[in-house]
Design a protein around this motif. Structure first.
Motif, PDB file in Angstrom:
ATOM      1  N   VAL A 166      12.829  -4.551 -31.115  1.00 55.97           N
ATOM      2  CA  VAL A 166      13.931  -4.700 -30.154  1.00 55.97           C
ATOM      3  C   VAL A 166      13.493  -4.327 -28.741  1.00 55.97           C
ATOM      4  CG1 VAL A 166      16.262  -3.960 -29.545  1.00 55.97           C
ATOM      5  CG2 VAL A 166      15.664  -4.377 -31.944  1.00 55.97           C
ATOM      6  N   PRO A 167      12.996  -3.088 -28.493  1.00 53.28           N
ATOM      7  CA  PRO A 167      12.550  -2.795 -27.122  1.00 53.28           C
ATOM      8  C   PRO A 167      11.360  -3.641 -26.685  1.00 53.28           C
ATOM      9  CG  PRO A 167      11.955  -1.000 -28.605  1.00 53.28           C
ATOM     10  CD  PRO A 167      12.876  -1.898 -29.372  1.00 53.28           C
ATOM     11  N   THR A 168      10.493  -4.014 -27.633  1.00 54.52           N
ATOM     12  CA  THR A 168       9.342  -4.841 -27.271  1.00 54.52           C
ATOM     13  C   THR A 168       9.790  -6.197 -26.736  1.00 54.52           C
ATOM     14  OG1 THR A 168       7.944  -3.773 -28.938  1.00 54.52           O
ATOM     15  CG2 THR A 168       7.230  -5.919 -28.125  1.00 54.52           C
ATOM     16  N   ILE A 169      10.740  -6.827 -27.417  1.00 55.96           N
ATOM     17  CA  ILE A 169      11.242  -8.127 -26.979  1.00 55.96           C
ATOM     18  C   ILE A 169      11.899  -8.021 -25.605  1.00 55.96           C
ATOM     19  CG2 ILE A 169      12.984  -9.909 -27.442  1.00 55.96           C
ATOM     20  CD1 ILE A 169      12.361  -9.539 -30.419  1.00 55.96           C
ATOM     21  N   LEU A 170      12.666  -6.949 -25.382  1.00 56.11           N
ATOM     22  CA  LEU A 170      13.329  -6.772 -24.081  1.00 56.11           C
ATOM     23  C   LEU A 170      12.305  -6.593 -22.965  1.00 56.11           C
ATOM     24  CD1 LEU A 170      16.290  -4.435 -25.096  1.00 56.11           C
ATOM     25  CD2 LEU A 170      16.311  -6.923 -24.771  1.00 56.11           C
ATOM     26  N   ILE A 171      11.237  -5.855 -23.238  1.00 52.84           N
ATOM     27  CA  ILE A 171      10.180  -5.694 -22.238  1.00 52.84           C
ATOM     28  C   ILE A 171       9.486  -7.030 -21.973  1.00 52.84           C
ATOM     29  CG2 ILE A 171       7.929  -4.631 -21.799  1.00 52.84           C
ATOM     30  CD1 ILE A 171       8.927  -2.165 -23.299  1.00 52.84           C
ATOM     31  N   LEU A 172       9.215  -7.792 -23.030  1.00 45.37           N
ATOM     32  CA  LEU A 172       8.548  -9.085 -22.869  1.00 45.37           C
ATOM     33  C   LEU A 172       9.400 -10.053 -22.049  1.00 45.37           C
ATOM     34  CD1 LEU A 172       6.998  -9.660 -26.420  1.00 45.37           C
ATOM     35  CD2 LEU A 172       5.853  -8.909 -24.333  1.00 45.37           C
ATOM     36  N   ILE A 173      10.713 -10.014 -22.237  1.00 47.89           N
ATOM     37  CA  ILE A 173      11.605 -10.880 -21.453  1.00 47.89           C
ATOM     38  C   ILE A 173      11.467 -10.574 -19.968  1.00 47.89           C
ATOM     39  CG2 ILE A 173      14.036 -11.327 -20.925  1.00 47.89           C
ATOM     40  CD1 ILE A 173      14.606 -11.019 -23.933  1.00 47.89           C
ATOM     41  N   GLN A 174      11.440  -9.292 -19.630  1.00 44.48           N
ATOM     42  CA  GLN A 174      11.310  -8.907 -18.218  1.00 44.48           C
ATOM     43  C   GLN A 174       9.912  -9.235 -17.678  1.00 44.48           C
ATOM     44  OE1 GLN A 174      13.694  -7.704 -16.091  1.00 44.48           O
ATOM     45  NE2 GLN A 174      15.127  -8.157 -17.749  1.00 44.48           N
ATOM     46  N   LEU A 175       8.897  -9.011 -18.478  1.00 42.04           N
ATOM     47  CA  LEU A 175       7.547  -9.354 -18.046  1.00 42.04           C
ATOM     48  C   LEU A 175       7.397 -10.855 -17.823  1.00 42.04           C
ATOM     49  CD1 LEU A 175       5.381  -7.039 -20.344  1.00 42.04           C
ATOM     50  CD2 LEU A 175       5.733  -6.819 -17.879  1.00 42.04           C
ATOM     51  N   ASN A 176       8.036 -11.646 -18.666  1.00 41.68           N
ATOM     52  CA  ASN A 176       7.984 -13.098 -18.511  1.00 41.68           C
ATOM     53  C   ASN A 176       8.578 -13.521 -17.165  1.00 41.68           C
ATOM     54  OD1 ASN A 176       7.581 -15.839 -19.811  1.00 41.68           O
ATOM     55  ND2 ASN A 176       9.769 -15.938 -19.363  1.00 41.68           N
ATOM     56  N   LEU A 177       9.626 -12.826 -16.741  1.00 41.04           N
ATOM     57  CA  LEU A 177      10.256 -13.131 -15.450  1.00 41.04           C
ATOM     58  C   LEU A 177       9.306 -12.863 -14.284  1.00 41.04           C
ATOM     59  CD1 LEU A 177      12.773 -13.814 -13.720  1.00 41.04           C
ATOM     60  CD2 LEU A 177      13.438 -11.417 -13.936  1.00 41.04           C
ATOM     61  N   HIS A 178       8.462 -11.841 -14.406  1.00 44.38           N
ATOM     62  CA  HIS A 178       7.628 -11.424 -13.283  1.00 44.38           C
ATOM     63  C   HIS A 178       6.184 -11.936 -13.336  1.00 44.38           C
ATOM     64  CE1 HIS A 178      10.955  -8.526 -12.935  1.00 44.38           C
ATOM     65  NE2 HIS A 178      10.632  -8.478 -11.684  1.00 44.38           N
TER      66      HIS A 178
END
Length: 279
Positions: free
Chosen positions: A107-119
């Motif tokens: 769960v936290p890994t996916i949320l971090i990946l979503i934000q990293l994908n944005l940047h």
């Protein structure tokens, strides 16, 4: 659900921005190293909190003992195969103790990946560089009915082609070119409502949103850079095909996802002892 996801994205993007904002001046590679360091430590810390550390330690110790026994009794086949069975049993027990914590970590890994994908997934257009703008409609028959979809751009962007209609994909596509540096709004009109889409030309790499959508709450969660498109609009999504951001590393140009996974695993494993976590 869409409004709740939008609020969640706003809060999460703000919190991630606090971390990213302190590191972005380092450039794409070193800022990603810093985030990977924090991410690796965070994941190990969470694993230690949600797992049965005593059971994992006992299982690792027993498994190590069985592996040593394999070397000691390699000449006695009966004992050797009995030990192999025990290695399999204790390996399965280790996986049992680790499975639930690993699922929680997703769960936290996916949320971090979503934000990293944005940047880190794409970079802004360069001045003079072209890209495609793809507008997808909700109604498959809208193009057949002759629904008029128009695209408007500020003077800093040039629309170079007429809209090309692709009925099978429910899409209309235009080619645009960046004229000057900045962040601008494209306006797509379906005859009743207008929807804007941010376009980045030059400037900083931070937060380049390639897709604005309103198709589904999950899609909205995966693309947090802009607010969801209202359901009343005939437009389902607007996508800009930005160039991929390749991060230089030891003479290679690496994808951010590979770097993040490798670096976060290295940092997490390095600091697990300091955190007192058995993995």
């Amino acid at each position: 659900m869409t409004s709740a996801v939008s609020l969640f994205n706003t809060v999460l993007t703000f919190l991630f921005g606090l971390v990213y904002g302190t590191l972005k001046w380092l450039g794409p590679f070193w800022s990603l190293v810093g985030i990977s360091w924090l991410g690796g430590i965070l994941m190990v810390w969470i694993f230690g909190k949600v797992s049965n550390q005593d059971a994992i330690q006992r299982t690792r110790e027993r498994l190590s003992a069985e592996l040593i026994a394999l070397r000691l009794f390699k000449d006695d086949l009966r004992v050797f195969f009995g030990i192999q069975y025990q290695v399999l049993v204790w390996t399965l027990r280790y996986l049992r103790h680790s499975l639930v914590p690993m699922l929680i970590l997703m769960v936290p890994t996916i949320l971090i990946l979503i934000q990293l994908n944005l940047h880190y997934a794409v970079r802004p257009l360069g001045i003079g560089e072209t890209s495609l703008v793809k507008v997808k409609l909700r109604d498959p028959a809208a193009l057949d009915r002759g629904t008029e979809i128009t695209l408007q751009a500020p003077p800093s962007l040039k629309i170079e082609t007429q809209g090309v209609r692709i009925g099978e994909l429910k899409e209309i596509a235009w080619r645009i070119r960046g004229i000057s540096t900045g962040r601008f709004d494209l306006i797509v009109n379906d005859g009743k409502t207008s929807v804007t889409k941010k376009v980045a030309v030059g400037g900083p790499l931070e937060g380049v949103s390639s897709l604005r959508t309103g198709a589904h709450w999950l899609t909205n969660l995966l693309y947090p850079g802009e607010a969801p498109i209202p359901n009343k609009s005939a437009i389902e999504s607007i996508e800009i095909l930005y160039p991929e951001l390749a991060i230089p590393f030891l003479g290679w140009r690496m994808n951010w996802l590979i770097l993040f996974f490798v670096l976060s695993l290295v940092f997490g494993y390095t600091f697990k002892g300091a955190l007192g976590v058995q993995i």
